[in-house]
Design a protein around this motif. Structure first.
Motif, PDB file in Angstrom:
ATOM      1  N   ILE A 249      -5.388  -7.263   3.236  1.00  0.00           N
ATOM      2  CA  ILE A 249      -6.114  -7.569   2.001  1.00  0.00           C
ATOM      3  C   ILE A 249      -5.307  -8.565   1.179  1.00  0.00           C
ATOM      4  CG2 ILE A 249      -6.969  -6.609  -0.168  1.00  0.00           C
ATOM      5  CD1 ILE A 249      -7.528  -4.022   1.353  1.00  0.00           C
ATOM      6  N   ARG A 250      -5.927  -9.693   0.902  1.00  0.00           N
ATOM      7  CA  ARG A 250      -5.276 -10.674   0.034  1.00  0.00           C
ATOM      8  C   ARG A 250      -5.108 -10.055  -1.350  1.00  0.00           C
ATOM      9  NH1 ARG A 250      -8.692 -14.261   0.501  1.00  0.00           N
ATOM     10  NH2 ARG A 250      -7.717 -15.684   1.993  1.00  0.00           N
ATOM     11  N   GLY A 251      -3.877 -10.023  -1.810  1.00  0.00           N
ATOM     12  CA  GLY A 251      -3.581  -9.340  -3.059  1.00  0.00           C
ATOM     13  C   GLY A 251      -3.038  -7.941  -2.843  1.00  0.00           C
ATOM     14  N   GLY A 252      -3.033  -7.482  -1.586  1.00  0.00           N
ATOM     15  CA  GLY A 252      -2.455  -6.189  -1.258  1.00  0.00           C
ATOM     16  C   GLY A 252      -3.448  -5.049  -1.408  1.00  0.00           C
ATOM     17  N   TYR A 253      -3.039  -3.881  -0.907  1.00  0.00           N
ATOM     18  CA  TYR A 253      -3.900  -2.708  -0.982  1.00  0.00           C
ATOM     19  C   TYR A 253      -4.210  -2.300  -2.423  1.00  0.00           C
ATOM     20  CZ  TYR A 253      -4.183  -1.383   3.946  1.00  0.00           C
ATOM     21  OH  TYR A 253      -4.488  -1.341   5.274  1.00  0.00           O
ATOM     22  N   GLY A 254      -3.401  -2.736  -3.360  1.00  0.00           N
ATOM     23  CA  GLY A 254      -3.683  -2.431  -4.754  1.00  0.00           C
ATOM     24  C   GLY A 254      -5.056  -2.920  -5.189  1.00  0.00           C
ATOM     25  N   VAL A 255      -5.535  -4.017  -4.589  1.00  0.00           N
ATOM     26  CA  VAL A 255      -6.869  -4.542  -4.903  1.00  0.00           C
ATOM     27  C   VAL A 255      -7.931  -3.519  -4.511  1.00  0.00           C
ATOM     28  CG1 VAL A 255      -8.541  -6.341  -4.327  1.00  0.00           C
ATOM     29  CG2 VAL A 255      -6.131  -6.938  -4.695  1.00  0.00           C
ATOM     30  N   LEU A 256      -7.808  -2.968  -3.298  1.00  0.00           N
ATOM     31  CA  LEU A 256      -8.771  -1.971  -2.831  1.00  0.00           C
ATOM     32  C   LEU A 256      -8.672  -0.685  -3.639  1.00  0.00           C
ATOM     33  CD1 LEU A 256     -10.857  -0.849  -0.861  1.00  0.00           C
ATOM     34  CD2 LEU A 256      -8.981  -0.370   0.747  1.00  0.00           C
ATOM     35  N   LEU A 257      -7.451  -0.236  -3.906  1.00  0.00           N
ATOM     36  CA  LEU A 257      -7.272   0.999  -4.661  1.00  0.00           C
ATOM     37  C   LEU A 257      -7.886   0.890  -6.057  1.00  0.00           C
ATOM     38  CD1 LEU A 257      -3.565   1.688  -3.650  1.00  0.00           C
ATOM     39  CD2 LEU A 257      -5.565   2.964  -2.857  1.00  0.00           C
ATOM     40  N   GLY A 258      -7.645  -0.222  -6.722  1.00  0.00           N
ATOM     41  CA  GLY A 258      -8.206  -0.406  -8.058  1.00  0.00           C
ATOM     42  C   GLY A 258      -9.721  -0.445  -8.041  1.00  0.00           C
ATOM     43  N   ALA A 259     -10.285  -1.121  -7.052  1.00  0.00           N
ATOM     44  CA  ALA A 259     -11.739  -1.209  -6.964  1.00  0.00           C
ATOM     45  C   ALA A 259     -12.358   0.152  -6.685  1.00  0.00           C
ATOM     46  CB  ALA A 259     -12.133  -2.211  -5.876  1.00  0.00           C
ATOM     47  N   LEU A 260     -11.727   0.933  -5.811  1.00  0.00           N
ATOM     48  CA  LEU A 260     -12.229   2.277  -5.538  1.00  0.00           C
ATOM     49  C   LEU A 260     -12.185   3.146  -6.791  1.00  0.00           C
ATOM     50  CD1 LEU A 260     -10.691   3.137  -2.041  1.00  0.00           C
ATOM     51  CD2 LEU A 260     -13.130   2.987  -2.598  1.00  0.00           C
ATOM     52  N   ALA A 261     -11.076   3.064  -7.518  1.00  0.00           N
ATOM     53  CA  ALA A 261     -10.947   3.877  -8.729  1.00  0.00           C
ATOM     54  C   ALA A 261     -12.036   3.531  -9.729  1.00  0.00           C
ATOM     55  CB  ALA A 261      -9.560   3.675  -9.339  1.00  0.00           C
ATOM     56  N   ARG A 262     -12.331   2.244  -9.884  1.00  0.00           N
ATOM     57  CA  ARG A 262     -13.365   1.837 -10.843  1.00  0.00           C
ATOM     58  C   ARG A 262     -14.750   2.273 -10.362  1.00  0.00           C
ATOM     59  NH1 ARG A 262      -9.913  -2.627 -10.810  1.00  0.00           N
ATOM     60  NH2 ARG A 262     -11.217  -3.720  -9.290  1.00  0.00           N
ATOM     61  N   ALA A 263     -15.036   2.064  -9.077  1.00  0.00           N
ATOM     62  CA  ALA A 263     -16.366   2.374  -8.555  1.00  0.00           C
ATOM     63  C   ALA A 263     -16.620   3.872  -8.519  1.00  0.00           C
ATOM     64  CB  ALA A 263     -16.528   1.776  -7.160  1.00  0.00           C
ATOM     65  N   ALA A 264     -15.560   4.675  -8.342  1.00  0.00           N
ATOM     66  CA  ALA A 264     -15.744   6.126  -8.292  1.00  0.00           C
ATOM     67  C   ALA A 264     -16.183   6.683  -9.638  1.00  0.00           C
ATOM     68  CB  ALA A 264     -14.448   6.803  -7.840  1.00  0.00           C
ATOM     69  N   GLY A 265     -15.835   5.989 -10.718  1.00  0.00           N
ATOM     70  CA  GLY A 265     -16.222   6.469 -12.047  1.00  0.00           C
ATOM     71  C   GLY A 265     -15.716   7.870 -12.331  1.00  0.00           C
ATOM     72  N   ALA A 266     -14.553   8.191 -11.800  1.00  0.00           N
ATOM     73  CA  ALA A 266     -14.004   9.538 -11.932  1.00  0.00           C
ATOM     74  C   ALA A 266     -13.010   9.600 -13.089  1.00  0.00           C
ATOM     75  CB  ALA A 266     -13.309   9.951 -10.639  1.00  0.00           C
ATOM     76  N   ASP A 267     -12.763  10.810 -13.531  1.00  0.00           N
ATOM     77  CA  ASP A 267     -11.685  11.075 -14.476  1.00  0.00           C
ATOM     78  C   ASP A 267     -10.418  11.227 -13.651  1.00  0.00           C
ATOM     79  OD1 ASP A 267      -9.984  11.867 -16.491  1.00  0.00           O
ATOM     80  OD2 ASP A 267     -10.812  13.897 -16.649  1.00  0.00           O
ATOM     81  N   ILE A 268      -9.591  10.184 -13.598  1.00  0.00           N
ATOM     82  CA  ILE A 268      -8.382  10.191 -12.783  1.00  0.00           C
ATOM     83  C   ILE A 268      -7.204  10.603 -13.649  1.00  0.00           C
ATOM     84  CG2 ILE A 268      -6.831   8.826 -11.340  1.00  0.00           C
ATOM     85  CD1 ILE A 268      -9.207   7.063 -10.620  1.00  0.00           C
ATOM     86  N   ARG A 269      -6.600  11.718 -13.308  1.00  0.00           N
ATOM     87  CA  ARG A 269      -5.510  12.273 -14.107  1.00  0.00           C
ATOM     88  C   ARG A 269      -4.227  12.247 -13.278  1.00  0.00           C
ATOM     89  NH1 ARG A 269      -7.867  17.858 -16.480  1.00  0.00           N
ATOM     90  NH2 ARG A 269      -5.724  17.885 -17.281  1.00  0.00           N
ATOM     91  N   THR A 270      -3.329  11.335 -13.613  1.00  0.00           N
ATOM     92  CA  THR A 270      -2.038  11.278 -12.935  1.00  0.00           C
ATOM     93  C   THR A 270      -1.060  12.235 -13.611  1.00  0.00           C
ATOM     94  OG1 THR A 270      -1.367   9.408 -14.310  1.00  0.00           O
ATOM     95  CG2 THR A 270      -2.406   8.900 -12.185  1.00  0.00           C
TER      96      THR A 270
END
Length: 504
Positions: A249-270
């Motif tokens: 992935i151009r830009g690294g896996y962080g691109v995919l991870l960020g897109a998944l987090a946004r599309a999931a529309g979840a309450d992500i609690r680290t």
């Protein structure tokens, strides 16, 4: 109006985020999806860092592009344009004090009849490989054996030590003697089950081109690749014929991870620890946070996307058989050291994609990836970027030194192998404690017990199941999410799961 369905996803690695995204797709915008992550960031063992101004992956760096999960997921997220493929640079291997080309025509190092091993094995080793097809083979269909012992019995000692073990070290941070044939090279086991008279013949059958259209060929649960890890292909999900083998992935896996987090529309609690998981009359209760100030989260279903030891702990009270099976899956630790050098280093660095290193070589690293040779998008400024990997199963104590010592070891090995002695302009050290599950003998039975021992409303996903590669993790996440939705439908918690929402 009935209350919205509530689902908890434990773990915000690629499996957890892909599972949350699939749940959102299936359950719709009203569902309450909560993702709970113990670390202070999402991504799990995927991580993209800045290496001298360029996004650079210091976890997994590639995936098997002939599997459908990642290309399909990128398309679903509108990210088709970030998919890239490697250059034509070839890989090398260091064994018996020599560096040479990585032999082709093998199945994770198990030779087909077309394999050419002259540059890697001695005359005695070549003779042992040549004699294997004529040696009587006793094989019980469905059985599993330690890969190392089987290979030494059939091919002698050199092949597993000089080729198969380095490849497995790259995939699992594992050792050939500790990994099982069936979970590690399932296509080979399937060919033996089907009656192949030798391991060479089995490798031939497993690597044969797909039959013509209209002729069926069974797909194995997994396929293993040396640079992306094992990849589950599941029923109806076999690799596509033709096209590039690997992708990134151009830009690294962080691109995919960020897109998944946004599309999931979840309450992500680290920075949120899940301490207990209890079954209620309807649904589940999770206890979160510190013991001094616990918090309770009640949900209708739970997807566990965590490493095997964490799954074993959380399942102990409600699914003891599944918990025991998860607890039997061991983990290996590793370290990735990423370095960037001035363009002058390109004059010394070999024009290969990298090198795997046999365990008995007097070197600390188990492999180098010459990243700017392998991936054109990682050299926009002429700097030379590469990464080294250290650590095999059972070697955790050798990694218990400070970062400066690890970098010194990597630079010493790099100088010996390539002649690159310049000071790096950037260095990143990423430690992965317990990052890779080990697929030992009987692994598939353990996974069957784990998955089969889960009550309704509870599912698991992740690299401990059907492959350590990113596509396999996404596959288990989708399957886990779909199981939960089916369970919620069967219990009447949600309405009918319409066929239009099922995966193709």
């Amino acid at each position: 109006m009935s209350p919205a369905v509530r689902v908890a996803v434990v773990g915000a690695g690629i499996s957890g985020l892909a599972g949350a995204h699939r749940l959102r797709t299936l359950l719709g915008p009203a569902a309450q999806i909560t993702v709970l992550e113990q670390r202070d960031r999402i991504g799990g063992v995927l991580r993209t860092v800045d290496l001298a101004g360029v996004p650079f992956d210091v976890g997994a760096e590639a995936f098997l592009a002939r599997r459908p999960e990642i290309p399909a997921l990128l398309a679903e997220l509108g990210l088709d344009d970030v998919l890239v493929h490697p250059t034509g640079a070839s890989a090398s291997i260091r064994a018996a004090g020599r560096t040479g080309p990585l032999p082709g025509a093998t199945l994770l190092g198990v030779p087909t009849s077309a394999a050419r091993l002259d540059a890697l094995l001695s005359a005695a080793g070549l003779a042992a490989v040549a004699a294997e097809p004529e040696s009587p083979l006793r094989w019980e269909p469905g059985s599993d054996v330690a890969l190392g012992r089987l290979l030494r019995t059939r091919f002698g000692a050199e092949l597993p030590a000089r080729l198969v073990d380095p490849l497995l070290g790259g995939v699992y941070a594992g050792r050939v003697d500790a990994l099982g044939l069936r979970p590690t090279v399932p296509a080979l086991a399937a060919a033996l089950d089907a009656g192949a008279p030798s391991l060479t013949a089995a490798a031939d059958r497993a690597t044969a081109p797909p039959p013509r259209v209209g002729m069926e060929r069974p797909a194995s649960r997994e396929g293993t690749t040396p640079e992306s890890g094992p990849a589950a292909t599941g029923p109806g999900r076999g690799p596509a014929a033709g096209g590039p083998v690997f992708g990134a992935i151009r830009g690294g896996y962080g691109v995919l991870l960020g897109a998944l987090a946004r599309a999931a529309g979840a309450d992500i609690r680290t920075q949120t620890t899940v301490r207990t998981l209890e079954r209620r009359e309807r649904g589940w209760r999770l206890t979160l946070g510190p013991t001094t100030a616990p918090e309770v989260l009640d949900v209708d279903a739970v997807l566990l996307a965590v490493p095997a030891p964490a799954a074993a702990r959380l399942l102990a009270a409600t699914a003891p058989a599944a918990s025991r099976a998860a607890g039997e899956i061991e983990l290996a630790s590793s370290v990735v050291v990423a370095l960037a050098f001035e363009p002058a280093a390109a004059a010394t660095l070999p024009p290969t994609s990298g090198a795997l290193i046999a365990a008995d070589e007097p070197l600390a690293v188990k492999g180098f990836t010459h990243s700017t040779n392998k991936w054109a998008h990682l050299a926009p400024d002429g700097l030379v970027r590469l990464r080294a990997s250290l650590g095999r199963f059972g070697e955790a104590p050798t990694l218990q030194v400070d970062d400066a010592e690890l970098v010194a070891r990597v630079r010493a090995d790099l100088a010996m192998l390539t002649g690159v002695t310049a000071d790096p302009v950037a260095v990143v050290v990423q430690r992965w404690g317990g990052g890779l599950p080990q697929y030992g003998v009987g692994h598939l039975d353990r996974v069957a017990t784990l998955e089969g021992g889960l009550p309704a409303g509870l599912a698991v996903a992740g690299s401990a199941l059907h492959g350590v590669g990113v596509p396999a993790c996404v596959g288990t996440a989708r399957e886990g999410a779909e199981r939960l939705v089916a369970d919620l439908t069967a219990s009447g918690t949600i309405g009918t799961w319409h066929a239009s929402t099922t995966p193709s």
